[in-house]
Scaffold this motif. Structure first.
Motif, PDB file in Angstrom:
ATOM      1  N   HIS A   1       3.625 -10.364  -7.026  1.00 51.70           N
ATOM      2  CA  HIS A   1       3.750  -9.086  -6.321  1.00 51.70           C
ATOM      3  C   HIS A   1       2.584  -8.181  -6.677  1.00 51.70           C
ATOM      4  CE1 HIS A   1       5.618  -8.577 -10.261  1.00 51.70           C
ATOM      5  NE2 HIS A   1       5.393  -7.274 -10.175  1.00 51.70           N
ATOM      6  N   ARG A   2       2.480  -7.062  -5.959  1.00 49.89           N
ATOM      7  CA  ARG A   2       1.432  -6.082  -6.253  1.00 49.89           C
ATOM      8  C   ARG A   2       1.898  -4.690  -5.829  1.00 49.89           C
ATOM      9  NH1 ARG A   2      -3.085  -7.146  -1.437  1.00 49.89           N
ATOM     10  NH2 ARG A   2      -1.697  -6.597   0.298  1.00 49.89           N
ATOM     11  N   ALA A   3       1.329  -3.691  -6.502  1.00 49.09           N
ATOM     12  CA  ALA A   3       1.529  -2.306  -6.077  1.00 49.09           C
ATOM     13  C   ALA A   3       0.651  -2.041  -4.860  1.00 49.09           C
ATOM     14  CB  ALA A   3       1.168  -1.349  -7.212  1.00 49.09           C
ATOM     15  N   PRO A   4       1.109  -1.186  -3.945  1.00 44.98           N
ATOM     16  CA  PRO A   4       0.321  -0.897  -2.748  1.00 44.98           C
ATOM     17  C   PRO A   4      -0.749   0.151  -3.023  1.00 44.98           C
ATOM     18  CG  PRO A   4       2.303   0.401  -2.711  1.00 44.98           C
ATOM     19  CD  PRO A   4       2.385  -0.434  -3.963  1.00 44.98           C
ATOM     20  N   ILE A   5      -1.758   0.178  -2.186  1.00 46.96           N
ATOM     21  CA  ILE A   5      -2.676   1.313  -2.169  1.00 46.96           C
ATOM     22  C   ILE A   5      -1.897   2.495  -1.591  1.00 46.96           C
ATOM     23  CG2 ILE A   5      -4.852   2.230  -1.289  1.00 46.96           C
ATOM     24  CD1 ILE A   5      -5.159  -0.095  -3.256  1.00 46.96           C
TER      25      ILE A   5
END
Length: 232
Positions: A216-220
């Motif tokens: 997963h990743r954090a969004p801009i």
């Protein structure tokens, strides 16, 4: 158990908190979604809260002190209930008002910040829970659509150039600096956005885990907009 993400083997969909915590990950499924369409004005809460740093933890008493409209109050009750459910379960939830996370700009060939696709690791059996109430939401991706960055030859070569210890301890170096947690997505990959209001449970890398950890990743962040995120 219905599956709102039809045809997606990675995501299971549930309709209650007990289902969320008691459903086992299996096979390719390493993400569970308590799918919800929440009422309430979460933007009203965000506009009334004070951000002190790039990440400000919001405590229940901070929420309770707000003077809110009827819709704002509905949103507040939802958040307080989510915090209580997770606390009663034994988790340690944190509600964060986010401007942005810190960027890792030390190396130009590999990033280890949360904007990079990554997995979470824990020495004990646990899961990651998260819900975005306001602002941009996180993404996940199927494990088959990404490759561990440390296995990409040109990145591995540069990491070996950084390392000055004995060859047999190179793996420890990668783990200690979290390089092994980060992934590069394939060109044809299709990230899945986690959306607003849904409470997610993501598989973590730990000794008892039976499935692959969820990437997963954090969004801009959206320009001029704070995120309101519950995470533990």
């Amino acid at each position: 158990m219905s599956n709102t993400f039809s045809g997606n083997n990675q995501i299971g969909t549930v309709s209650s908190f007990p289902e969320l915590i008691h459903t086992d990950f299996k096979g390719e499924m390493n993400a569970l979604c308590w799918h919800r369409n929440l009422n309430g004005d979460f933007n009203e809460i965000v506009t009334q809260l004070s951000i002190k740093e790039n990440i400000t933890e919001v405590h229940p008493e901070d929420l309770i002190a707000l003077q809110l409209s009827e819709k704002g109050n509905i949103a507040r009750e939802i958040i307080l209930n989510d915090l209580q459910l997770l606390t009663d379960f034994g988790a340690s939830p944190s509600l964060n008002l986010l401007k942005c996370y810190e960027r890792d700009e030390e190396f130009d060939f590999i990033s280890t910040d949360v904007y990079s696709f990554h997995v979470d690791r824990s020495p004990i059996a646990t899961d990651t829970f998260l819900c975005t109430y306001h602002g941009a939401a996180s993404d996940i991706i199927a494990n088959s659509q990404a490759e561990q960055k440390i296995l990409i030859p040109e990145i591995r070569t540069k990491l070996k150039e950084l390392y000055d210890g004995p060859p047999e301890e190179f793996g420890n170096f990668l783990e200690e600096n979290y390089f092994d947690l980060h992934y590069q997505v394939n060109p044809d990959a299709a990230p899945i956005n986690l959306g607003l209001g849904h409470l997610w449970r993501l598989a973590v890398d730990h000794p008892k885990q039976k499935v692959l950890p969820c990437i997963h990743r954090a969004p801009i962040e959206n320009e001029g907009e704070y995120r309101l995120l519950l995470i533990c």
